[in-house]
Design a protein around this motif. Structure first.
Motif, PDB file in Angstrom:
ATOM      1  N   ALA A   1       6.957  -0.116  -7.131  1.00 34.46           N
ATOM      2  CA  ALA A   1       7.886   0.252  -7.917  1.00 34.46           C
ATOM      3  C   ALA A   1       9.051  -0.418  -6.834  1.00 34.46           C
ATOM      4  O   ALA A   1       9.065  -1.151  -5.760  1.00 34.46           O
ATOM      5  CB  ALA A   1       8.190   1.551  -7.936  1.00 34.46           C
ATOM      6  N   ALA A   2      10.203  -0.117  -7.250  1.00 34.71           N
ATOM      7  CA  ALA A   2      11.509  -0.743  -6.535  1.00 34.71           C
ATOM      8  C   ALA A   2      11.488  -0.269  -5.114  1.00 34.71           C
ATOM      9  O   ALA A   2      11.255   0.769  -4.833  1.00 34.71           O
ATOM     10  CB  ALA A   2      12.990  -0.326  -7.269  1.00 34.71           C
ATOM     11  N   VAL A   3      11.999  -1.096  -4.043  1.00 34.25           N
ATOM     12  CA  VAL A   3      12.181  -0.720  -2.803  1.00 34.25           C
ATOM     13  C   VAL A   3      13.485  -0.458  -2.598  1.00 34.25           C
ATOM     14  O   VAL A   3      14.252  -1.463  -2.476  1.00 34.25           O
ATOM     15  CB  VAL A   3      11.421  -1.826  -1.712  1.00 34.25           C
ATOM     16  N   LEU A   4      13.881   0.499  -1.987  1.00 36.52           N
ATOM     17  CA  LEU A   4      15.409   0.970  -1.937  1.00 36.52           C
ATOM     18  C   LEU A   4      15.871   0.916  -0.636  1.00 36.52           C
ATOM     19  O   LEU A   4      16.949   0.868  -0.395  1.00 36.52           O
ATOM     20  CB  LEU A   4      15.585   2.448  -2.482  1.00 36.52           C
ATOM     21  N   CYS A   5      14.844   0.715   0.429  1.00 41.91           N
ATOM     22  CA  CYS A   5      15.597   0.786   1.740  1.00 41.91           C
ATOM     23  C   CYS A   5      14.400   0.026   2.887  1.00 41.91           C
ATOM     24  O   CYS A   5      13.261   0.603   2.515  1.00 41.91           O
ATOM     25  CB  CYS A   5      15.966   2.129   2.215  1.00 41.91           C
ATOM     26  N   VAL A   6      14.796  -0.662   3.620  1.00 43.42           N
ATOM     27  CA  VAL A   6      13.837  -1.108   4.791  1.00 43.42           C
ATOM     28  C   VAL A   6      14.572  -0.753   6.208  1.00 43.42           C
ATOM     29  O   VAL A   6      15.835  -1.075   6.265  1.00 43.42           O
ATOM     30  CB  VAL A   6      13.410  -2.477   4.724  1.00 43.42           C
ATOM     31  N   ARG A   7      13.882  -0.528   7.195  1.00 43.63           N
ATOM     32  CA  ARG A   7      14.365  -0.389   8.438  1.00 43.63           C
ATOM     33  C   ARG A   7      13.496  -0.747   9.551  1.00 43.63           C
ATOM     34  O   ARG A   7      12.153  -0.418   9.448  1.00 43.63           O
ATOM     35  CB  ARG A   7      15.092   0.895   8.866  1.00 43.63           C
ATOM     36  N   PHE A   8      13.852  -1.614  10.608  1.00 45.24           N
ATOM     37  CA  PHE A   8      13.034  -1.773  11.580  1.00 45.24           C
ATOM     38  C   PHE A   8      12.833  -0.760  12.495  1.00 45.24           C
ATOM     39  O   PHE A   8      13.899  -0.004  12.835  1.00 45.24           O
ATOM     40  CB  PHE A   8      13.542  -3.255  12.560  1.00 45.24           C
ATOM     41  N   SER A   9      11.745  -0.615  13.329  1.00 44.19           N
ATOM     42  CA  SER A   9      11.875   0.341  14.589  1.00 44.19           C
ATOM     43  C   SER A   9      12.660  -0.294  15.767  1.00 44.19           C
ATOM     44  O   SER A   9      12.860  -1.286  15.767  1.00 44.19           O
ATOM     45  CB  SER A   9      10.212   0.673  14.818  1.00 44.19           C
ATOM     46  N   PRO A  10      13.020   0.656  16.700  1.00 40.62           N
ATOM     47  CA  PRO A  10      14.040   0.233  17.603  1.00 40.62           C
ATOM     48  C   PRO A  10      13.385  -0.598  18.408  1.00 40.62           C
ATOM     49  O   PRO A  10      14.014  -1.624  19.158  1.00 40.62           O
ATOM     50  CB  PRO A  10      14.308   1.550  18.358  1.00 40.62           C
ATOM     51  N   ASP A  11      11.922  -0.871  18.677  1.00 41.40           N
ATOM     52  CA  ASP A  11      11.290  -1.896  19.460  1.00 41.40           C
ATOM     53  C   ASP A  11      10.757  -3.180  18.623  1.00 41.40           C
ATOM     54  O   ASP A  11      10.313  -3.974  19.130  1.00 41.40           O
ATOM     55  CB  ASP A  11      10.214  -1.344  20.000  1.00 41.40           C
ATOM     56  N   GLY A  12      11.214  -3.048  17.393  1.00 39.53           N
ATOM     57  CA  GLY A  12      10.926  -4.095  16.363  1.00 39.53           C
ATOM     58  C   GLY A  12       9.700  -4.354  15.932  1.00 39.53           C
ATOM     59  O   GLY A  12       9.267  -5.298  15.252  1.00 39.53           O
ATOM     60  N   SER A  13       8.719  -3.565  16.396  1.00 38.07           N
ATOM     61  CA  SER A  13       7.495  -3.595  15.909  1.00 38.07           C
ATOM     62  C   SER A  13       6.820  -3.179  14.578  1.00 38.07           C
ATOM     63  O   SER A  13       5.848  -3.605  14.034  1.00 38.07           O
ATOM     64  CB  SER A  13       6.488  -2.885  17.116  1.00 38.07           C
ATOM     65  N   GLN A  14       7.825  -2.333  14.069  1.00 40.90           N
ATOM     66  CA  GLN A  14       7.375  -1.550  12.646  1.00 40.90           C
ATOM     67  C   GLN A  14       8.364  -2.002  11.789  1.00 40.90           C
ATOM     68  O   GLN A  14       9.714  -2.299  12.177  1.00 40.90           O
ATOM     69  CB  GLN A  14       7.380  -0.230  12.826  1.00 40.90           C
ATOM     70  N   LEU A  15       8.147  -1.924  10.487  1.00 44.98           N
ATOM     71  CA  LEU A  15       9.107  -1.780   9.521  1.00 44.98           C
ATOM     72  C   LEU A  15       8.852  -0.865   8.279  1.00 44.98           C
ATOM     73  O   LEU A  15       7.593  -0.879   7.993  1.00 44.98           O
ATOM     74  CB  LEU A  15       8.991  -3.454   8.847  1.00 44.98           C
ATOM     75  N   ALA A  16       9.740   0.019   8.140  1.00 41.10           N
ATOM     76  CA  ALA A  16       9.519   1.004   7.339  1.00 41.10           C
ATOM     77  C   ALA A  16      10.234   0.806   5.808  1.00 41.10           C
ATOM     78  O   ALA A  16      11.316   0.279   5.934  1.00 41.10           O
ATOM     79  CB  ALA A  16       9.876   2.502   8.023  1.00 41.10           C
ATOM     80  N   SER A  17       9.497   1.339   4.888  1.00 43.75           N
ATOM     81  CA  SER A  17      10.206   1.025   3.563  1.00 43.75           C
ATOM     82  C   SER A  17      10.131   2.458   2.726  1.00 43.75           C
ATOM     83  O   SER A  17       9.288   3.316   2.959  1.00 43.75           O
ATOM     84  CB  SER A  17       9.408  -0.143   2.827  1.00 43.75           C
ATOM     85  N   ALA A  18      11.285   2.513   2.035  1.00 40.22           N
ATOM     86  CA  ALA A  18      11.373   3.638   1.331  1.00 40.22           C
ATOM     87  C   ALA A  18      11.263   3.110  -0.534  1.00 40.22           C
ATOM     88  O   ALA A  18      11.994   2.207  -0.690  1.00 40.22           O
ATOM     89  CB  ALA A  18      12.863   4.293   1.305  1.00 40.22           C
ATOM     90  N   CYS A  19      10.206   3.660  -1.169  1.00 43.47           N
ATOM     91  CA  CYS A  19       9.869   3.391  -2.473  1.00 43.47           C
ATOM     92  C   CYS A  19      10.401   4.352  -3.488  1.00 43.47           C
ATOM     93  O   CYS A  19      10.430   5.365  -3.321  1.00 43.47           O
ATOM     94  CB  CYS A  19       8.268   2.937  -2.557  1.00 43.47           C
ATOM     95  N   HIS A  20      10.615   3.419  -4.545  1.00 46.82           N
ATOM     96  CA  HIS A  20      11.041   4.515  -5.826  1.00 46.82           C
ATOM     97  C   HIS A  20       9.702   5.410  -6.341  1.00 46.82           C
ATOM     98  O   HIS A  20       9.826   6.244  -7.171  1.00 46.82           O
ATOM     99  CB  HIS A  20      11.577   3.571  -7.111  1.00 46.82           C
ATOM    100  N   ASP A  21       8.557   5.104  -5.910  1.00 45.36           N
ATOM    101  CA  ASP A  21       7.462   6.093  -6.258  1.00 45.36           C
ATOM    102  C   ASP A  21       7.470   7.108  -5.465  1.00 45.36           C
ATOM    103  O   ASP A  21       6.352   8.044  -5.521  1.00 45.36           O
ATOM    104  CB  ASP A  21       5.995   4.975  -6.096  1.00 45.36           C
ATOM    105  N   GLY A  22       8.282   7.302  -4.613  1.00 45.34           N
ATOM    106  CA  GLY A  22       8.453   8.654  -3.816  1.00 45.34           C
ATOM    107  C   GLY A  22       7.654   8.687  -2.561  1.00 45.34           C
ATOM    108  O   GLY A  22       7.721   9.605  -1.757  1.00 45.34           O
ATOM    109  N   ASN A  23       7.348   7.334  -2.019  1.00 47.62           N
ATOM    110  CA  ASN A  23       6.780   7.338  -0.915  1.00 47.62           C
ATOM    111  C   ASN A  23       7.331   6.432   0.279  1.00 47.62           C
ATOM    112  O   ASN A  23       7.868   5.754  -0.070  1.00 47.62           O
ATOM    113  CB  ASN A  23       5.061   6.722  -1.094  1.00 47.62           C
ATOM    114  N   VAL A  24       6.801   6.661   1.484  1.00 44.31           N
ATOM    115  CA  VAL A  24       7.252   6.098   2.512  1.00 44.31           C
ATOM    116  C   VAL A  24       6.160   5.198   3.111  1.00 44.31           C
ATOM    117  O   VAL A  24       4.899   5.632   3.184  1.00 44.31           O
ATOM    118  CB  VAL A  24       7.586   6.965   3.762  1.00 44.31           C
ATOM    119  N   ARG A  25       6.419   3.881   3.471  1.00 45.83           N
ATOM    120  CA  ARG A  25       5.113   3.046   4.027  1.00 45.83           C
ATOM    121  C   ARG A  25       5.830   2.482   5.304  1.00 45.83           C
ATOM    122  O   ARG A  25       6.672   2.243   5.572  1.00 45.83           O
ATOM    123  CB  ARG A  25       4.891   2.030   2.976  1.00 45.83           C
TER     124      ARG A  25
END
Length: 541
Positions: A159-183
């Motif tokens: 589903a739609a992705v509403l937000c993305v953020r890098f971790s402070p060290d740049g190794s991860q990218l987290a996403s917030a999804c319209h399906d109710g889950n975080v990846r």
């Protein structure tokens, strides 16, 4: 894939960039609905994106517009400053990404279409070499800032992705999804590392890493906030409950100790990020959904932006703990602390009069007696805190026992809009339609009055600290000083205000009187001579 309803589209957008005069307009005022907000790394600038496609950069201290950046043709939904502060990336419902020079306001290179649907989020990597974007098309992409080349494309969101953020060290990218889950993804390869992290029951609207990168906070249309371990993916805290509507944004403090949240219920709340306890709030400063929050880098201030078109900057230092006291059916007309500050009294519509525990917010007692079809106008605790006096539009004055909530004196017939106990607690002064009346607080018998001098409603009344003088302020724009023993007028009415006098107060030594009026001024008077002291403060905003 879910798709939102169409957003407002401004017509005739000017593709040129306009640099505003710093003195133009009132600070942070007259803005369309704000959808995105961000502080520059040095804290000197605030960027906002709005529903009319406007993108503005403000001086964070003066509140004046520095740059008015034009180019987007639909609502600006996403903003991110580069970590060196020289660039600002913006994403819009027009599907494009633009990068701006924060000094000149010029675009850096050409804009590019990043998604096939609205761009909902944009984020610089910690080294500023790449930008991550997310769209309503359900795709996350990572772009090379210098070449605009697409390095990574993540297409496994349902589903739609509403937000993305890098971790402070740049190794991860987290996403917030319209399906109710975080990846959580590997930012270098795009591979899924953790998730989907399940817990929310509706769309995840935003997320943010804590400064040390060990945790991720997420908020949702389910009105909840969750905090996750960024290594294991386990939920370590939550749900944090309190908001009455969808939570639109979350923001960690720079030290990571607290978490701010903004909601469609038009409130902001401050949470302890380790215990989940509500530290402060709800703070009600907006009249629409709070869409964006951003801390200054030093953590001393934060800015909020909302659909009411207002930006509010508030000090974090001294933001006191607040309670959400619910129980009144409509307007609350008056609130008072007891002398020992352990109790709160509140008065409102329909004759409602309540006592609350000031530490827990528990409603302790209700005083029943005033006409349930009329409002209670004013309250006053006796100096020893044992009595509470109230006056209502039912034309009565009543005195209550604070411990039992029983009426111990009254009802006394008087058309009163304000009242005050004498310092010794023996008398109560009431301001009525145009006269002053003084009652015995035990027997209810009239001691003085009606004392007539004002030509219109008396709005405020106060005793001097020694109890010898009573001061009144009126709709007739004047202030009167009365002898509390005889009822004599001590001086000619004090004239100086140009509108209703709403408040009067004696200085602790009794030598001065401060008055506040609907004419936007405060005036300081010599209480002995009635002369106006050479001090006047005007509210310009």
């Amino acid at each position: 894939m879910e798709s939102p309803s169409c957003l407002p589209t401004p017509s005739g957008a000017d593709p040129s960039t306009h640099r505003s005069e710093e003195s133009e307009g009132e600070p942070f005022e007259d803005q369309p609905a704000i959808y995105a907000i961000s502080h520059s790394p040095n804290g000197k600038l605030i960027a906002t994106g709005a529903v009319d496609a406007s993108l503005r950069i403000w001086d964070s201290h003066s509140g004046h517009i520095l740059l008015d950046l034009k180019g987007h043709t639909r609502v600006v939904m996403a903003l991110s400053f580069s970590h060196d502060g020289t660039q600002l990336a913006s994403g819009s419902a027009d599907r494009t990404i633009r990068i701006w020079n924060t000094s000149s306001g010029d675009t850096i290179g050409e804009p590019w279409e990043a998604h096939s649907h609205y761009v909902r989020s944009v984020a610089y990597s910690p080294d500023d070499k790449v930008i991550a974007t997310a769209g309503m098309d359900g795709v996350v992409r990572i772009w090379d800032v210098a070449t605009r080349a697409k390095n990574i494309e993540i297409t496994n969101h349902p589903a739609a992705v509403l937000c993305v953020r890098f971790s402070p060290d740049g190794s991860q990218l987290a996403s917030a999804c319209h399906d109710g889950n975080v990846r959580i993804y590997d930012a270098r390869t795009g591979a899924l590392v953790l998730g989907p992290l399940e817990g929310h029951t509706a769309a995840v609207t935003a997320l943010v890493y804590c400064p040390d990168g060990t945790r991720i906070a997420s908020c949702s249309d389910d009105c909840m906030i969750h905090i996750w371990d960024s290594v294991s993916g386990n939920m370590v805290l939550g749900p944090l409950e309190g908001h009455a509507d969808r939570v639109a944004c979350v923001e960690y403090s720079p030290d990571g100790k607290t978490l701010l949240s903004g909601s469609h219920d038009a409130t902001i709340r401050l949470w302890d990020s380790f215990t989940g306890k509500l530290v402060a709030g709800p703070l009600r400063r907006h009249h629409g959904a709070v869409r964006g929050l951003s801390h200054s880098p030093d953590g001393n201030r934060f800015v909020s932006g909302a659909e009411d078109g207002m930006m509010r900057v508030r000090d974090c230092v001294g933001w006191e703990v607040m309670l959400d006291l619910s129980g009144h059916s409509e307007w609350v007309r008056c609130v008072r602390f007891s002398p020992d500050a352990k109790l709160l009294a509140s008065a409102g519509e329909h004759g409602e009069l309540f006592l609350w525990d000031s530490e827990t917010g528990e409603k302790l007692r209700s005083m029943v007696g005033h006409d349930s079809t009329t409002p209670v106008w004013a309250l006053a605790f006796s100096p020893n805190g044992r009595k509470l006096a109230s006056c209502s539009e039912d034309n009565t004055l009543r005195v209550w026992d604070v411990d039992t909530a029983e009426m111990i004196a009254g009802p006394f017939e008087t058309v009163s809009y304000c009242l005050a106990f004498s310092p010794d607690g023996r008398t109560i002064a009431c301001g009525s339609s145009n006269s002053l009346v003084v009652f015995d607080s035990d027997m209810g018998s009239t001691i003085l009055g009606p004392l007539e001098q004002h030509s219109s409603l008396i709005r405020c009344v106060a005793y001097s600290p020694d109890g010898s003088t009573i001061c009144t302020g009126s709709d007739d724009h004047t202030i009167c000083l009365w002898d509390a023993a005889t009822g004599d007028l001590l001086l000619d009415p004090l004239r100086g205000h140009k509108h209703t006098v709403w408040s009067v107060s004696f200085s602790p030594d009794g030598l001065h009187i401060l008055s506040g009026s609907w004419d936007h001024t405060l005036k300081l008077w010599n209480s002995a001579s009635g002369e106006l002291v050479d001090v006047s403060v005007r509210r310009y905003t």
